[in-house]
Design an enzyme around this catalytic site. Sequence first.
Site, short mmCIF file in Angstrom:
data_model
loop_
_atom_site.label_atom_id
_atom_site.label_comp_id
_atom_site.label_asym_id
_atom_site.label_seq_id
_atom_site.Cartn_x
_atom_site.Cartn_y
_atom_site.Cartn_z
CG HIS A 127 36.32 33.11 38.46
ND1 HIS A 127 36.98 34.24 39.66
CD2 HIS A 127 36.80 32.38 37.78
CE1 HIS A 127 38.33 33.62 39.33
NE2 HIS A 127 38.11 32.28 38.69
CE1 TYR A 128 39.11 33.90 43.31
CE2 TYR A 128 39.13 31.71 42.31
CZ TYR A 128 39.83 32.98 42.08
OH TYR A 128 41.04 32.40 42.08
NE ARG A 129 41.24 36.16 39.74
CZ ARG A 129 42.07 34.52 39.02
NH1 ARG A 129 42.10 35.14 37.92
NH2 ARG A 129 43.59 34.53 39.82
#
EC number: 3.1.15.-
Length: 178
Positions: A127-129
């Site tokens: 995920h980009y997080r």
Amino acid sequence: MQSADNLIWIDLEMTGLDVDSCKIIEIAAIITDKDLNIIAEAEPIAIYQPDEVLANMNEWCIKTHTETGLTQRVKDSKISTEAAEQQILEFIRKFVPYQSSPLCGNSIWQDRRFLAKYMPNIDEYCHYRMLDVTTLKLLNQYWGDGKSFEKKNTHKALDDIRESIAELKFYRQELLSI
């Protein structure tokens, strides 16, 4: 077994911190559940780099990676960056669905920069997080009661991940009432 609640922990050892001139020389990964219980560990992979790459390491990297034995493991390795990426990606896919887990670790943005450049398939799978334990370390310094997590700083990828998980457990206990 795959779960969207599982977390991907990755640590890299590099020849330095400049993503444009330095290379990845070791990668390891651990999968935990959301409560930080270890589900699986991928053995650390030493990634072959030619002598000219190793010769460009700064003094700290030369000393540290020689003392840990990583420099010799890199010289002896037959595993390319691409092959290491594929092995770790296959490991992650067993436990975590595509883009469901943040990338977890300490100062993880630095690792993420190297993943984006040299192992883009792993970077994209996460995920980009990001879950960066360093943030809680800083908050603990600012707002904590003086207790701190004592790190061994072995600079071995798998040890560093285990230590990051233990450190996050410490901060969860000390700082977070959740």
